[in-house]
Write a protein that holds these residues in place. Structure first.
Motif, PDB file in Angstrom:
ATOM      1  N   GLY A  41      53.868  55.451 -46.753  1.00 13.71           N
ATOM      2  CA  GLY A  41      52.977  56.373 -46.053  1.00 13.71           C
ATOM      3  C   GLY A  41      52.830  56.010 -44.590  1.00 13.71           C
ATOM      4  O   GLY A  41      52.891  56.884 -43.698  1.00 13.71           O
ATOM      5  N   THR A 207      39.432  56.522 -48.858  1.00 11.37           N
ATOM      6  CA  THR A 207      39.516  57.986 -48.910  1.00 11.37           C
ATOM      7  C   THR A 207      40.544  58.417 -49.957  1.00 11.37           C
ATOM      8  O   THR A 207      41.674  58.790 -49.610  1.00 11.37           O
ATOM      9  CB  THR A 207      39.872  58.552 -47.512  1.00 11.37           C
ATOM     10  N   ALA A 236      52.732  59.303 -51.473  1.00 13.94           N
ATOM     11  CA  ALA A 236      53.382  57.986 -51.347  1.00 13.94           C
ATOM     12  C   ALA A 236      52.518  56.959 -52.079  1.00 13.94           C
ATOM     13  O   ALA A 236      52.028  56.007 -51.480  1.00 13.94           O
ATOM     14  CB  ALA A 236      53.537  57.632 -49.874  1.00 13.94           C
ATOM     15  N   CYS A 365      60.510  52.216 -55.765  1.00 13.25           N
ATOM     16  CA  CYS A 365      61.469  51.336 -55.088  1.00 13.25           C
ATOM     17  C   CYS A 365      61.941  50.206 -55.982  1.00 13.25           C
ATOM     18  O   CYS A 365      62.731  49.361 -55.565  1.00 13.25           O
ATOM     19  CB  CYS A 365      60.889  50.797 -53.796  1.00 13.25           C
ATOM     20  N   ARG A 368      62.112  46.583 -54.721  1.00 15.60           N
ATOM     21  CA  ARG A 368      62.783  46.229 -53.468  1.00 15.60           C
ATOM     22  C   ARG A 368      62.436  47.262 -52.400  1.00 15.60           C
ATOM     23  O   ARG A 368      63.318  47.850 -51.774  1.00 15.60           O
ATOM     24  CB  ARG A 368      64.285  46.074 -53.649  1.00 15.60           C
TER      25      ARG A 368
END
Ligand SMILES: Cc1cc2nc3c(=O)[nH]c(=O)nc-3n(C[C@H](O)[C@H](O)[C@H](O)COP(=O)(O)OP(=O)(O)OC[C@H]3O[C@@H](n4cnc5c(N)ncnc54)[C@H](O)[C@@H]3O)c2cc1C
Length: 427
Positions: A41, A207, A236, A365, A368
């Motif tokens: 993000g 938030t 994200a 991910c 990684r």
């Protein structure tokens, strides 16, 4: 809502100070809203802001609270799969782009850190992917050959070379990629937040995005105190993905990974472990990863309990394993033990989705993501600005829940325990 404290990590005690990110308390209308304030993000927000696009990051806790502020700190080039496998899975054209992108992520990240002068103890001393049994060593040698064939700065090291580099004769083969390195994860996350904000992005802590829905041609995100209207949205949220988007939670398995850290070691002991300070991760039944940081602390990571932990004693096997590799560690103090959650996907590739117009999702991910999420942020930003789908060097796929998802936690726990038993037996 009160902010959850950071996990009790070494990083929480040693990071640079955070930039203030108070909660959002007035309604906002923006071009791009990003849910999740980890590397994915924050890097996307930074790259959007660099292009003058108004972006807000909504983070449930504080920037870096998730995996990004608590990981092993290894910047590893590449994906989990071999280059040949990637081309076989996705064809020559996309496969080649994916390989170039994934193996370029560490240089991208270290360049970004230099460009923004982010103080995060970053070094590029190489990544070792090491094997302690014949079959894994043969597989790693094949991977190394595939990388060398593609002109990458990679070499295959034998037992003697590894003994010199690691101070143990546990390893019989490893691939050294000189583009790899390490950094202080929480300082990096905070530095990325600071860089994004200086470039013009807005980052709000405490938030959580509570709901997301269409509102005419735009998106409406509800948070505890205010509403955000956005032209485009990026999700994200990685290993902390909730039910904001239907079925997304079931496309990943959120897995805890744990780390134990020693007090600073004497120069002599630190040198006897890894004199040139690469990072190392093992390929085996259960992945152990480690590095010696700039204060001579050994940080030893691996799978641990599938719940939050608070002390190194919760991952005593990591300490025992370290002492088995380097008996000179007996008696040193282990000061911290912590963990966080990462997202594993069914095919072990990172996933990018575009389930509706103007919505982008990037997650998975697979352990990684330090360099990968950072570099992915630049590509996500280009797509959000209106670039074509080929801005993203990963396949953009449909949301496909993992079959029998509810049973995965049991499966993961069983695999972790089985791996630990096999590791203990040394097989
Ligand atoms: C212990 C551990 C060790 C690791 N070691 C390495 C390593 O050495 N090298 C490597 O490359 N990778 C490593 N990884 C993986 C790497 O940390 C991750 O791939 C990367 O940090 C993912 O970044 P992210 O921004 O996608 O997710 P995260 O950093 O997890 O961020 C997601 C954020 O979303 C927020 N969020 C969730 N839901 C909402 C909502 N509804 N509203 C608002 N905010 C929300 C969460 O609070 C969280 O801060 C490790 C991971 C762990 C857990």
């Amino acid at each position: 809502m009160t902010r959850l404290p950071l996990p009790p990590s070494l990083y929480a005690d040693t990071a640079v100070a955070p930039v203030a990110t108070p909660p959002l308390d007035v309604d906002r209308s923006v071009s791009v809203a990003i849910v999740g304030g980890g590397y994915t993000g924050l890097s996307t927000a930074l790259h959007l802001a660099e292009q003058g696009v108004e972006a807000v990051v909504l983070e449930a806790q504080e920037p870096g609270w998730g995996a990004s502020g608590n990981n092993g700190g290894h910047t590893n080039p590449g994906l989990k799969h071999d280059p040949d496998q990637i081309e076989a899975d996705f064809g020559a054209e996309l496969g080649r782009r994916m390989i170039a992108f994934a193996y370029g992520t560490t240089n991208f990240t270290h360049d970004l850190i230099r460009r923004y002068q982010i103080p995060c103890e970053a070094r590029q001393n190489g990544t070792l992917r090491a094997a302690y049994n014949e079959s894994t060593a043969a597989a790693i040698e094949k991977t190394a050959q595939q990388c060398i064939r593609r002109g990458m700065p990679v070499s295959y090291l034998n037992r003697e070379q590894l003994r010199e580099m690691t101070g143990t004769d546990r390893y019989i083969g490893a691939m050294l990629d000189t583009r790899g390195g390490d950094l202080h994860p929480l300082s990096y996350a905070r530095g990325l937040a600071r860089a994004a904000m200086s470039a013009g992005a807005k980052v709000f802590g405490e938030t959580p995005a509570l709901s997301l829905r269409r509102d005419g041609s735009r998106w409406r995100i509800e948070t505890p105190r205010a509403i955000v209207h956005a032209d485009k949205v990026l999700l994200a949220t990685n290993g902390f993905t909730d039910d904001l988007w239907p079925a997304l939670r079931r496309t990943i398995v959120p897995v805890f990974s744990s780390i134990a850290a020693t007090a600073p070691l004497s120069d002599a002991i630190a040198r006897s472990i890894m004199p040139t300070r690469p990072v190392l991760y093992e390929s085996g039944h259960i992945t152990v990863y480690y590095r010696v940081d700039q204060q001579n602390r050994l940080l030893m990571g691996g799978r641990g309990p599938m719940r939050w932990i608070k002390s190194p004693h919760d991952v005593a096997y990591l300490m025992r394993y370290a002492e088995r590799l380097w008996p000179q560690l007996k008696g040193v103090a282990w000061t911290h033990g912590w963990n966080s959650r990462l997202a594993i996907t069914g095919d072990h590739y990172p996933h990018v989705h575009e389930p509706a117009e103007s919505i982008l999702i990037s997650l998975g991910c697979n352990g990684r993501g330090v360099a990968l999420s950072t570099a992915m942020g630049a590509q996500l930003a280009r797509r959000l600005i209106g670039g074509t789908r080929t801005e993203i060097d990963m396949p953009i796929t449909g949301i496909k829940p993992i079959p029998l998802h509810a049973f995965w936690p049991v499966g993961v726990t069983t695999a972790v325990i089985a791996g630990r038993v096999r590791d203990r037996l040394g097989i």
